[in-house]
Write a protein that holds these residues in place. Sequence first.
Motif, PDB file in Angstrom:
ATOM      1  N   VAL A  33      -4.831 -65.153 -29.804  1.00 14.35           N
ATOM      2  CA  VAL A  33      -4.909 -65.500 -31.224  1.00 14.35           C
ATOM      3  C   VAL A  33      -6.119 -66.403 -31.435  1.00 14.35           C
ATOM      4  O   VAL A  33      -6.197 -67.498 -30.870  1.00 14.35           O
ATOM      5  CB  VAL A  33      -3.629 -66.218 -31.701  1.00 14.35           C
ATOM      6  N   ALA A  34      -7.065 -65.934 -32.225  1.00 12.21           N
ATOM      7  CA  ALA A  34      -8.297 -66.692 -32.458  1.00 12.21           C
ATOM      8  C   ALA A  34      -8.020 -67.936 -33.291  1.00 12.21           C
ATOM      9  O   ALA A  34      -7.164 -67.934 -34.185  1.00 12.21           O
ATOM     10  CB  ALA A  34      -9.314 -65.804 -33.176  1.00 12.21           C
ATOM     11  N   LYS A 174       3.333 -54.870 -29.807  1.00 11.61           N
ATOM     12  CA  LYS A 174       2.640 -54.949 -31.096  1.00 11.61           C
ATOM     13  C   LYS A 174       1.657 -56.114 -31.135  1.00 11.61           C
ATOM     14  O   LYS A 174       0.663 -56.064 -31.862  1.00 11.61           O
ATOM     15  CB  LYS A 174       3.660 -55.120 -32.238  1.00 11.61           C
ATOM     16  N   GLY A 175       1.910 -57.172 -30.382  1.00  8.31           N
ATOM     17  CA  GLY A 175       1.041 -58.336 -30.395  1.00  8.31           C
ATOM     18  C   GLY A 175       1.821 -59.596 -30.747  1.00  8.31           C
ATOM     19  O   GLY A 175       2.860 -59.538 -31.424  1.00  8.31           O
ATOM     20  N   PHE A 176       1.310 -60.740 -30.302  1.00 12.03           N
ATOM     21  CA  PHE A 176       2.060 -61.977 -30.453  1.00 12.03           C
ATOM     22  C   PHE A 176       2.222 -62.389 -31.907  1.00 12.03           C
ATOM     23  O   PHE A 176       3.241 -62.954 -32.289  1.00 12.03           O
ATOM     24  CB  PHE A 176       1.382 -63.107 -29.667  1.00 12.03           C
ATOM     25  N   ARG A 177       1.230 -62.110 -32.743  1.00  7.10           N
ATOM     26  CA  ARG A 177       1.334 -62.450 -34.158  1.00  7.10           C
ATOM     27  C   ARG A 177       2.447 -61.660 -34.832  1.00  7.10           C
ATOM     28  O   ARG A 177       3.144 -62.169 -35.721  1.00  7.10           O
ATOM     29  CB  ARG A 177       0.007 -62.207 -34.870  1.00  7.10           C
ATOM     30  N   ILE A 248       1.941 -72.079 -26.692  1.00  2.00           N
ATOM     31  CA  ILE A 248       0.833 -72.747 -27.374  1.00  2.00           C
ATOM     32  C   ILE A 248      -0.493 -72.249 -26.799  1.00  2.00           C
ATOM     33  O   ILE A 248      -1.541 -72.305 -27.468  1.00  2.00           O
ATOM     34  CB  ILE A 248       0.957 -74.291 -27.233  1.00  2.00           C
ATOM     35  N   GLN A 249      -0.452 -71.709 -25.573  1.00  2.00           N
ATOM     36  CA  GLN A 249      -1.659 -71.195 -24.938  1.00  2.00           C
ATOM     37  C   GLN A 249      -2.022 -69.792 -25.412  1.00  2.00           C
ATOM     38  O   GLN A 249      -3.016 -69.214 -24.951  1.00  2.00           O
ATOM     39  CB  GLN A 249      -1.495 -71.211 -23.415  1.00  2.00           C
ATOM     40  N   THR A 250      -1.233 -69.239 -26.332  1.00  2.00           N
ATOM     41  CA  THR A 250      -1.639 -67.975 -26.955  1.00  2.00           C
ATOM     42  C   THR A 250      -2.825 -68.189 -27.883  1.00  2.00           C
ATOM     43  O   THR A 250      -3.517 -67.228 -28.238  1.00  2.00           O
ATOM     44  CB  THR A 250      -0.480 -67.356 -27.764  1.00  2.00           C
TER      45      THR A 250
END
Length: 454
Positions: A33-34, A174-177, A248-250
């Motif tokens: 995640v940017a 699908k992705g972490f978001r 939190i490291q995502t």
Amino acid sequence: MPHPKNKLSAFPGNGGWKKKRRDPSLPESYHSVAVRPGSFWRRFASFFGPGYLVAVGYMDPGNWATSLAGGSAFGYTLLSVILLSNFMAILLQALALRLGIASGRDLAQACHDAFPGLTSNVLWVLAEAAIIATDLAEVIGTAIALNLLFNIPLEIGVVLTALDVFLILWLQNKGFRYLEAVVIALTAVIAICFAVQMAYADPVIGDVLAGFIPQVDLITSPVMLYLSLGIIGATVMPHNLYLHSSIIQTRDIGDTKEEKRQAIRFGTIDSTIALMFALFINASILILAAAAFYTTGQFEVAEIQDAHRLLDPTLGTTLAGTLFGVALLASGLNSTVTATLSGQIVMEGFIRLRVTPVVRRLITRGIAIIPAVFVTVFYGESGTAKLLVASQVVLSLQLPFAIVPLIWFTSDRKKMGDLPAPRWLTSICWLIALVLIVLNLKLIFDVATGAVTF
């Protein structure tokens, strides 16, 4: 997205750790995640999400059991325990995310990298026990929700909960978001359901506010202490500390001290807001039980099924029971997501065993299903509430074994570099750890002397 190994250069050497830093426990989501530059709100939006995954643990089915039992038996008195537990959680979660950002290790990895093999293995077993206790509450809670909403027998509902592994797999792909979005949406459903029920219950505001003032009976009464520790265990859940230090490291945090400091700041704001939101939901369960049952003389409504049956006639609406069931199902599904992630983090962090989320989920869910099936088959509804509350007390007993290492790590400048926890925060958290240890010892004494029975 750069490969996780390319990011390890941001944490050169061992520092104060006995072992070198390894790959992250969630490599598929690490720095995915940017973090967007710009205004305060734009940067904060990049960190919006992990706090709500953590907050899920503060409103899972285990909380329902302890809060329903406490509200119906003692009215609003235990609201003070929920408030204090939430305060503890906010501070401890701030330490957890600080550990993940400053050291680049989650709590499980930190324990493995700092302690001898035997100590690390003991902590791993205790962490797994906490996750199984959490999963046990989710199994029973979800099965009860399926029974309340669709009349599915408890025994079948318990087995069906194993299918939630496919939900986890789909969300992770699908992705972490996307995973965060689903969790936040389900949390909103829970909040709406309880807001409507609270409107029907119409509690006396003065009595509610008085409940937030701690009473001496919380310690002197063995039964009240038992429920209080159940509430603490259901709120300050040990697996959440492992979870937060990893997820939190995502966020794709930069390598500089200032970038990490900002990440700690925004992550703490996110988790604090999320946990205050969880406080509303957690307190609502107890307030609903106190307003609907305690004030009407129904002092022994500990079973979730009994609460569901009594809500409609007590509140005078057929909508209350349905909303109760929907919120419970959303709670069980939500908790499934975070328990699976925690299990993956703990297993990889402590013993470096990486298995697929499907296999990991089936292992922990299979272990949790066995006692759940036994209780539902031989004791039926009468045993589920006791098992739920007992599972949360087990979590409370596990807490010091996660809290003490966390406080120790984050206060060590060698391990944390230039970002150790402030002394005031460390001091308060040591006090929290001491209080929890003393209360747990008091509970063990009460059980040993027969003052409290499971």
